[in-house]
Design an enzyme around this catalytic site. Structure first.
Site, PDB file in Angstrom:
ATOM      1  N   ARG A   6      27.101  41.376  20.558  1.00 56.44           N
ATOM      2  CA  ARG A   6      27.436  40.111  19.912  1.00 56.44           C
ATOM      3  C   ARG A   6      26.402  39.744  18.841  1.00 56.44           C
ATOM      4  O   ARG A   6      26.766  39.182  17.808  1.00 56.44           O
ATOM      5  CB  ARG A   6      27.578  38.988  20.947  1.00 56.44           C
ATOM      6  N   GLY A  51      32.451  31.428  19.186  1.00 53.93           N
ATOM      7  CA  GLY A  51      31.001  31.546  19.110  1.00 53.93           C
ATOM      8  C   GLY A  51      30.560  32.691  18.220  1.00 53.93           C
ATOM      9  O   GLY A  51      31.347  33.587  17.894  1.00 53.93           O
ATOM     10  N   HIS A  65      31.755  28.510  30.630  1.00 57.49           N
ATOM     11  CA  HIS A  65      32.811  28.504  29.623  1.00 57.49           C
ATOM     12  C   HIS A  65      33.591  29.816  29.561  1.00 57.49           C
ATOM     13  O   HIS A  65      34.586  29.901  28.863  1.00 57.49           O
ATOM     14  CB  HIS A  65      32.178  28.221  28.256  1.00 57.49           C
TER      15      HIS A  65
END
Length: 378
Positions: A279, A131, A357
């Site tokens: 992130r 991601g 996830h």
């Protein structure tokens, strides 16, 4: 050089430029950027030879060692098995390393063998997902201290992520990543490892087991990308649509990162607030945006690239494997787990309730216990 974006053509599972199991003509020597490159190594060097780990061929009986004071080995009591204990300073900066592999620079974290148990077992490599803003440390920082009691832990930034170089591979991403990982292990004189792979890292783990089977002892696969087919769920999934749209016009935003974290987890409040900021910052550097947009354009829902269909070959993987899935995974839904469970000869499945996830984050302590018990058992 670090962080640069270059194009690489796909090749076979040998050196970067050819097929086969050939080794390079000159050994790669890693270049250490922080510390002295020997974190924890003095512990292992002081051990008797009988306590040190030696590799075994794929699918052979495991190496075992007698328990030592401190309950480092499995079979210890529940009270002794604490995920909160640490062995010295395990920060990102303290464990940070770089390895120069031909014309590719890879960043990783290395805890060293900090206990007798760690020295007596294969090292454990942790491979992150794909991601936006992902890196080895952002995915697994909360797990490292607990796992380092039992293994030398290497947390790798895969090509294109974190502080590693960002080569855009025109096809065969998992083939390329597996070759790079094999080269990294060769440069570190590590003949065999356990692997924990999440999503993209799960695909790399599968490909390393397929192309370099003797490199791998056991596998822990967390929603491995490329390895399964959705039996009942839509494809692409809700989570993949969110992931691939992160860089779409008008461009990335903090709200899009919030939405991404929301779809990755069962309850996003379990994610530390700094993860959102870190992130987003990592995902919006010029190099990261260039790499990711080109990759997603090729392999996203509207791209013309064909991702490797690892699921066609998973029946050839003979390694002992633990499949780990979140019951509520919206990125790679649970029904894909049953495909792998049926196809892989030596796989077993653990499903976490109330989990998306990121099982390693949402159920950190239970995930660590599960991983150690599986990898260290006979």
């Amino acid at each position: 050089m670090a962080g640069s974006v270059r194009e690489f053509a796909s090749a076979g599972p040998g050196s970067f430029t050819g097929a086969g199991r050939n080794r390079p003509t000159r050994p790669w020597k890693p270049e250490f950027a922080a510390g002295n490159g020997q974190l924890g190594s003095s512990n292992a060097n002081s051990l008797p030879e009988s306590a040190k780990w030696t590799p075994r061929k794929a699918n052979s009986p495991p190496v075992t060692a007698n328990s030592t004071p401190g309950n480092h080995y499995l079979g210890c009591t529940t009270e002794a098995f604490s995920m909160t204990r640490t062995s010295g300073n395990l920060t990102a900066d303290e464990t940070s390393r770089f390895a120069d592999l031909e014309d590719l620079r890879i960043h990783y974290h290395d805890t060293g063998a900090r206990t007798a148990a760690a020295a007596a077992r294969p090292p454990l490599v942790l491979l992150h997902g794909g991601g936006p803003g992902a890196s080895g440390w952002s995915n697994f920082s909360q797990n490292v201290a607990g796992l380092a009691q039992y293994f030398r832990v290497l947390v790798v930034d895969q090509p294109g992520y974190g502080k590693s170089d960002k080569p855009v591979v025109k096809d065969g991403v998992w083939t390329f990543n597996a070759r790079v990982l094999d080269a990294l292990l060769e440069s570190l004189d590590i003949p065999q490892v356990h692997l924990v792979g999440n999503s993209l890292g799960g695909g790399t783990s599968l490909k390393l087991a397929l192309d370099f089977p003797d490199r791998v002892d056991r596998l822990v696969l967390m929603g491995p990308a490329g390895g399964a087919l959705n039996l009942f769920s839509a494809d692409p999934s809700e989570g993949l649509k969110v992931l691939f749209s992160f860089y779409a016009p008008p461009g990335p935003s903090i709200d899009r990162m919030k939405n991404l974290i929301e779809v990755m987890t069962y309850e996003s409040k379990t994610v530390p607030p700094e993860v959102l900021e870190d992130r987003f910052a990592a995902a919006t550097t010029a190099e990261a945006m260039d790499y990711a947009t080109r990759l997603y354009q090729a392999f996203g829902p509207d791209g013309d690239g064909l991702p490797e269909e690892l699921w066609r070959d998973v029946d050839r993987i003979q390694h002992k494997t633990l499949l780990v899935w979140g019951r509520d995974d919206r990125v790679l839904p649970l029904d894909g787990a049953f495909f792998l469970l049926k196809r892989m000869p030596d796989a077993r499945l653990h499903v976490f309730p109330r989990c998306g996830h990121w099982a390693q984050l949402e159920h950190r302590d239970e995930f660590n216990r599960l991983t150690v018990n599986f990898l260290a058992s006979s």
